[in-house]
Design a protein around this motif. Structure first.
Motif, PDB file in Angstrom:
ATOM      1  N   ARG A 200      73.555  11.093 -16.208  1.00  0.00           N
ATOM      2  CA  ARG A 200      73.083  12.310 -15.524  1.00  0.00           C
ATOM      3  C   ARG A 200      71.695  12.119 -14.899  1.00  0.00           C
ATOM      4  O   ARG A 200      70.937  13.077 -14.729  1.00  0.00           O
ATOM      5  CB  ARG A 200      73.079  13.495 -16.499  1.00  0.00           C
ATOM      6  CG  ARG A 200      74.464  13.858 -17.032  1.00  0.00           C
ATOM      7  CD  ARG A 200      74.393  15.018 -18.013  1.00  0.00           C
ATOM      8  NE  ARG A 200      73.876  16.230 -17.396  1.00  0.00           N
ATOM      9  CZ  ARG A 200      74.607  17.109 -16.733  1.00  0.00           C
ATOM     10  NH1 ARG A 200      75.897  16.885 -16.563  1.00  0.00           N
ATOM     11  NH2 ARG A 200      74.061  18.198 -16.233  1.00  0.00           N
ATOM     12  N   GLN A 201      71.379  10.890 -14.533  1.00  0.00           N
ATOM     13  CA  GLN A 201      70.110  10.589 -13.883  1.00  0.00           C
ATOM     14  C   GLN A 201      70.352  10.346 -12.395  1.00  0.00           C
ATOM     15  O   GLN A 201      70.946   9.347 -12.000  1.00  0.00           O
ATOM     16  CB  GLN A 201      69.467   9.347 -14.514  1.00  0.00           C
ATOM     17  CG  GLN A 201      69.099   9.512 -15.971  1.00  0.00           C
ATOM     18  CD  GLN A 201      68.029  10.577 -16.177  1.00  0.00           C
ATOM     19  OE1 GLN A 201      67.027  10.620 -15.461  1.00  0.00           O
ATOM     20  NE2 GLN A 201      68.255  11.436 -17.156  1.00  0.00           N
ATOM     21  N   VAL A 202      69.909  11.309 -11.566  1.00  0.00           N
ATOM     22  CA  VAL A 202      70.087  11.170 -10.124  1.00  0.00           C
ATOM     23  C   VAL A 202      69.232  10.018  -9.617  1.00  0.00           C
ATOM     24  O   VAL A 202      68.028   9.962  -9.870  1.00  0.00           O
ATOM     25  CB  VAL A 202      69.699  12.472  -9.383  1.00  0.00           C
ATOM     26  CG1 VAL A 202      69.787  12.273  -7.877  1.00  0.00           C
ATOM     27  CG2 VAL A 202      70.615  13.607  -9.832  1.00  0.00           C
ATOM     28  N   ALA A 203      69.864   9.058  -8.904  1.00  0.00           N
ATOM     29  CA  ALA A 203      69.136   7.885  -8.430  1.00  0.00           C
ATOM     30  C   ALA A 203      69.861   7.273  -7.238  1.00  0.00           C
ATOM     31  O   ALA A 203      71.056   7.512  -7.023  1.00  0.00           O
ATOM     32  CB  ALA A 203      69.011   6.845  -9.546  1.00  0.00           C
ATOM     33  N   PHE A 204      69.137   6.502  -6.446  1.00  0.00           N
ATOM     34  CA  PHE A 204      69.739   5.743  -5.364  1.00  0.00           C
ATOM     35  C   PHE A 204      70.474   4.541  -5.957  1.00  0.00           C
ATOM     36  O   PHE A 204      69.954   3.865  -6.833  1.00  0.00           O
ATOM     37  CB  PHE A 204      68.666   5.251  -4.379  1.00  0.00           C
ATOM     38  CG  PHE A 204      68.039   6.350  -3.585  1.00  0.00           C
ATOM     39  CD1 PHE A 204      68.681   6.892  -2.485  1.00  0.00           C
ATOM     40  CD2 PHE A 204      66.785   6.846  -3.921  1.00  0.00           C
ATOM     41  CE1 PHE A 204      68.107   7.904  -1.746  1.00  0.00           C
ATOM     42  CE2 PHE A 204      66.197   7.863  -3.195  1.00  0.00           C
ATOM     43  CZ  PHE A 204      66.864   8.397  -2.096  1.00  0.00           C
ATOM     44  N   ARG A 205      71.671   4.285  -5.467  1.00  0.00           N
ATOM     45  CA  ARG A 205      72.436   3.123  -5.900  1.00  0.00           C
ATOM     46  C   ARG A 205      72.381   2.073  -4.786  1.00  0.00           C
ATOM     47  O   ARG A 205      72.601   2.388  -3.623  1.00  0.00           O
ATOM     48  CB  ARG A 205      73.890   3.502  -6.187  1.00  0.00           C
ATOM     49  CG  ARG A 205      74.047   4.656  -7.173  1.00  0.00           C
ATOM     50  CD  ARG A 205      73.349   4.384  -8.500  1.00  0.00           C
ATOM     51  NE  ARG A 205      73.479   5.513  -9.417  1.00  0.00           N
ATOM     52  CZ  ARG A 205      72.833   5.608 -10.568  1.00  0.00           C
ATOM     53  NH1 ARG A 205      72.005   4.634 -10.946  1.00  0.00           N
ATOM     54  NH2 ARG A 205      73.003   6.662 -11.349  1.00  0.00           N
ATOM     55  N   GLU A 206      72.095   0.836  -5.178  1.00  0.00           N
ATOM     56  CA  GLU A 206      71.941  -0.241  -4.198  1.00  0.00           C
ATOM     57  C   GLU A 206      73.147  -1.164  -4.231  1.00  0.00           C
ATOM     58  O   GLU A 206      73.661  -1.492  -5.300  1.00  0.00           O
ATOM     59  CB  GLU A 206      70.668  -1.037  -4.499  1.00  0.00           C
ATOM     60  CG  GLU A 206      70.393  -2.167  -3.517  1.00  0.00           C
ATOM     61  CD  GLU A 206      69.084  -2.867  -3.796  1.00  0.00           C
ATOM     62  OE1 GLU A 206      69.047  -4.120  -3.705  1.00  0.00           O
ATOM     63  OE2 GLU A 206      68.088  -2.173  -4.112  1.00  0.00           O
ATOM     64  N   GLY A 207      73.607  -1.575  -3.052  1.00  0.00           N
ATOM     65  CA  GLY A 207      74.754  -2.476  -2.977  1.00  0.00           C
ATOM     66  C   GLY A 207      74.541  -3.574  -1.958  1.00  0.00           C
ATOM     67  O   GLY A 207      73.879  -3.370  -0.935  1.00  0.00           O
ATOM     68  N   ASN A 208      75.087  -4.747  -2.250  1.00  0.00           N
ATOM     69  CA  ASN A 208      75.066  -5.867  -1.305  1.00  0.00           C
ATOM     70  C   ASN A 208      76.373  -5.861  -0.536  1.00  0.00           C
ATOM     71  O   ASN A 208      77.438  -6.086  -1.114  1.00  0.00           O
ATOM     72  CB  ASN A 208      74.885  -7.192  -2.049  1.00  0.00           C
ATOM     73  CG  ASN A 208      73.542  -7.274  -2.752  1.00  0.00           C
ATOM     74  OD1 ASN A 208      72.516  -6.906  -2.190  1.00  0.00           O
ATOM     75  ND2 ASN A 208      73.541  -7.755  -3.995  1.00  0.00           N
TER      76      ASN A 208
END
Length: 250
Positions: A200-208
């Protein structure tokens, strides 16, 4: 109901899409295709020019609609992502992902799609003169008849987009493909709902991300393993993304 509850109608998603288009483009159109389409005399209005911010939707992967290039290829590499019930965001810092809206391929695609109302990938051969006129090409009757024979040698009564581009805009499709062959870039996803995020922690998700040259049936948008990948493949059919944390678009 109060008066303000009746202003935007969510039936079939039309009112919701109009509101989203108003926020993205400044015009509350119902549709997401480019320019306008004439369906048996009924003129449907879409998006009129390349937008600053883009839009991709799971509904295209499910083949309910097709987003036009003006929203699919925005000026900045930022896309609002629509799921069945929620909006999230994907973006990148790589500006090369944004193709100019005046490339020969895109102009041909836009003109062709305006006549291909149902998105079948072909138009009636009788619409060839209209297509040539939209692209400011020669519309002399003798030339049009000559091109009909070139584009429809078997007399099927239809003209396929790929054949049209190869014949009248030579090299445009290859140039478009070369821009993204084996391209790698970093992509980010944002979902503002706590319940859709890990712990439940709103965060940006990074992807390659990587766009491959070869396409195969396993890359079909409608059968991709995750909803977000299904959406991304409506723009980049051969994309694969390795995320640090698997994102959710719901």
């Amino acid at each position: 109901k109060q008066w303000y509850q009746r202003r935007v109608r969510g039936t079939f998603g039309h009112g919701n899409q109009s509101l989203l288009n108003l926020m993205l483009t400044g015009i509350a159109t119902t549709n997401v295709f480019d320019l306008t389409k004439d369906v048996a005399g009924l003129v449907l209005v879409g998006v009129q020019q390349q937008n600053d911010i883009g839009f991709l939707t799971l509904l295209e992967a499910l083949r309910y609609l097709k987003v036009g290039d003006f929203l699919k290829c925005p000026k900045y590499p930022i896309w609002v992502v629509g799921s069945e019930s929620h909006l999230t965001l994907v973006f990148s810092r790589d500006r090369s992902l944004c193709v100019s809206d005046n490339t020969p391929f895109k102009m041909a695609r836009t003109a062709f799609d305006s006549l291909d109302v149902e998105g079948n990938g072909f138009i009636p051969v009788t619409d060839l003169s209209k297509l040539l006129e939209k692209l400011d090409m020669v519309v002399d009757p003798d030339y049009v008849e000559f091109m009909k024979e070139r584009l429809d040698p078997d007399g099927t009564g239809i003209i396929l987009f790929q054949i049209f581009v190869e014949e009248l805009v030579p090299g445009a499709m290859e140039a478009q493909d070369e821009m993204f062959q084996h391209k790698q870039f970093t992509m980010y996803h944002y979902n503002g709902l706590k319940q859709s995020n890990e712990d439940r922690q709103v965060a940006f998700r990074e992807g390659n991300a990587c766009i491959y040259m070869e396409y195969n049936q396993l890359m079909e948008a409608s059968t991709a393993p995750t909803p977000l990948l299904r959406v991304l493949r409506t723009k980049w059919p051969t994309i694969e993304v390795e995320w640090n944390v698997t994102p959710s678009i719901s």
